[in-house]
Design a protein around this motif. Structure first.
Motif, PDB file in Angstrom:
ATOM      1  N   UNK A 168      43.970  43.503  37.328  1.00 50.16           N
ATOM      2  CA  UNK A 168      44.194  42.076  37.447  1.00 50.16           C
ATOM      3  C   UNK A 168      44.411  41.826  38.932  1.00 50.16           C
ATOM      4  N   UNK A 169      43.590  40.976  39.524  1.00 50.77           N
ATOM      5  CA  UNK A 169      43.537  40.849  40.978  1.00 50.77           C
ATOM      6  C   UNK A 169      44.130  39.512  41.392  1.00 50.77           C
ATOM      7  N   UNK A 170      45.333  39.552  41.979  1.00 51.95           N
ATOM      8  CA  UNK A 170      46.060  38.314  42.287  1.00 51.95           C
ATOM      9  C   UNK A 170      46.305  38.065  43.767  1.00 51.95           C
ATOM     10  N   UNK A 171      46.081  39.078  44.607  1.00 57.54           N
ATOM     11  CA  UNK A 171      46.332  38.927  46.050  1.00 57.54           C
ATOM     12  C   UNK A 171      45.042  38.561  46.774  1.00 57.54           C
ATOM     13  N   UNK A 172      45.064  37.505  47.589  1.00 56.86           N
ATOM     14  CA  UNK A 172      43.850  37.108  48.313  1.00 56.86           C
ATOM     15  C   UNK A 172      43.198  38.248  49.106  1.00 56.86           C
ATOM     16  N   UNK A 173      44.011  39.067  49.785  1.00 60.37           N
ATOM     17  CA  UNK A 173      43.438  40.160  50.593  1.00 60.37           C
ATOM     18  C   UNK A 173      42.697  41.152  49.696  1.00 60.37           C
ATOM     19  N   UNK A 213      39.251  31.053  43.480  1.00 60.47           N
ATOM     20  CA  UNK A 213      38.163  30.149  43.877  1.00 60.47           C
ATOM     21  C   UNK A 213      38.308  29.768  45.338  1.00 60.47           C
ATOM     22  N   UNK A 214      39.540  29.441  45.733  1.00 59.67           N
ATOM     23  CA  UNK A 214      39.798  29.060  47.131  1.00 59.67           C
ATOM     24  C   UNK A 214      39.531  30.223  48.067  1.00 59.67           C
ATOM     25  N   UNK A 215      39.881  31.433  47.639  1.00 63.40           N
ATOM     26  CA  UNK A 215      39.745  32.608  48.493  1.00 63.40           C
ATOM     27  C   UNK A 215      38.289  33.037  48.631  1.00 63.40           C
ATOM     28  N   UNK A 216      37.544  33.012  47.539  1.00 63.27           N
ATOM     29  CA  UNK A 216      36.176  33.551  47.559  1.00 63.27           C
ATOM     30  C   UNK A 216      35.114  32.460  47.653  1.00 63.27           C
ATOM     31  N   UNK A 217      35.553  31.201  47.548  1.00 60.24           N
ATOM     32  CA  UNK A 217      34.619  30.078  47.437  1.00 60.24           C
ATOM     33  C   UNK A 217      33.688  29.917  48.615  1.00 60.24           C
ATOM     34  N   UNK A 218      34.152  30.288  49.814  1.00 58.65           N
ATOM     35  CA  UNK A 218      33.330  30.029  50.991  1.00 58.65           C
ATOM     36  C   UNK A 218      32.555  31.262  51.429  1.00 58.65           C
ATOM     37  N   UNK A 219      32.447  32.248  50.534  1.00 61.82           N
ATOM     38  CA  UNK A 219      31.772  33.496  50.946  1.00 61.82           C
ATOM     39  C   UNK A 219      30.280  33.412  50.686  1.00 61.82           C
TER      40      UNK A 219
END
Length: 240
Positions: free
Chosen positions: A207-212, A234-240
């Motif tokens: 379960x992956x909860x840390x942005x890094x 979504x916020x963390x990976x959205x702009x990739x």
């Protein structure tokens, strides 16, 4: 592109495995979810993680000792993030009706041979009724469940849930004809990931909860990650 699955809906934001939690997940535009199933006494698929009621409701006893009509009246917001309104235990059918997910990982906990058979057949019946056969994957760490799924519901995709590496997860997944591997993120080395993907497996880490950590696993090239915080993911990976 790494896909995002909401863990038990949006477990970090709303009471897990409740309609409210799945609605929160959808609000973030995350249209994939993971949930857990147990059978009620009268054979309905209930969305709850534990075999007992104690942790998430104020009731005692096992899920299988209660009928569905009673279970759907039990408030399941205990121990989760605070929530004002009651959040009852849902039937899977209720979620199929109310939530427009593109894909569902339906985790079936370990079960006897008979119960495994009953559960996978109940999933198939419901998935067929709602036109969801191609939108669900039956996942389990139980060989008994995966065996039953391979034999009785071969037209529904299967996934192995691997928490420990004492048995080679890739071999077990292959033996049971799985096309998804739900891997504890601590087991997700670049080598294992590449090998799994070469074997044709969709690798979903939890379960992956840390942005890094989300960014690191996405850089590794995982196919999807399962998170308690779909909005954050979504916020963390959205702009990739």
């Amino acid at each position: 592109m790494t896909l995002i699955y909401g863990h038990r809906g949006a477990k970090g934001e709303a009471p897990e495995n409740t309609l409210t939690s799945f609605q929160e997940c959808l609000k973030h535009g995350v249209r994939r979810c993971e949930l857990d199933l147990h059978l009620s006494r009268d054979g309905h698929l209930m969305v709850i993680h534990d075999p007992t009621l104690k942790r998430t409701t104020d009731r005692r006893g096992k899920v299988v000792e209660h009928d569905a009509a009673d279970l759907v009246t039990y408030d399941a917001r205990k121990g989760g993030p605070g929530w004002v309104q009651p959040c009852p235990i849902p039937r899977l059918e209720e979620l199929f009706k109310a939530c427009d997910f593109e894909h569902w990982q339906l985790e079936v906990k370990s079960a006897s041979r008979t119960r495994a058979a009953t559960t996978v057949l109940a999933i198939r019946e419901l998935a067929q009724e709602y036109g969801m056969l191609d939108k669900v994957t039956i996942t389990s760490s139980s060989r008994e469940v995966l065996r039953a799924a391979a034999e009785l519901t071969p037209d529904i995709s299967r996934g192995l849930v691997a928490e420990y590496a004492w048995l080679d997860p890739l071999k077990v997944a292959q033996n049971h004809g799985c096309n998804l591997l739900a891997l504890n993120w601590t087991l997700c080395t670049p080598e294992r990931l590449i090998k799994a993907q070469r074997q044709g497996l969709h690798v979903s880490v939890w379960t992956v909860n840390e942005p890094a950590l989300m960014r690191r696993l996405a850089d590794f090239g995982v196919d999807s990650l399962i998170t308690d915080f779909p909005g954050l993911a979504t916020a963390t990976l959205g702009n990739r």
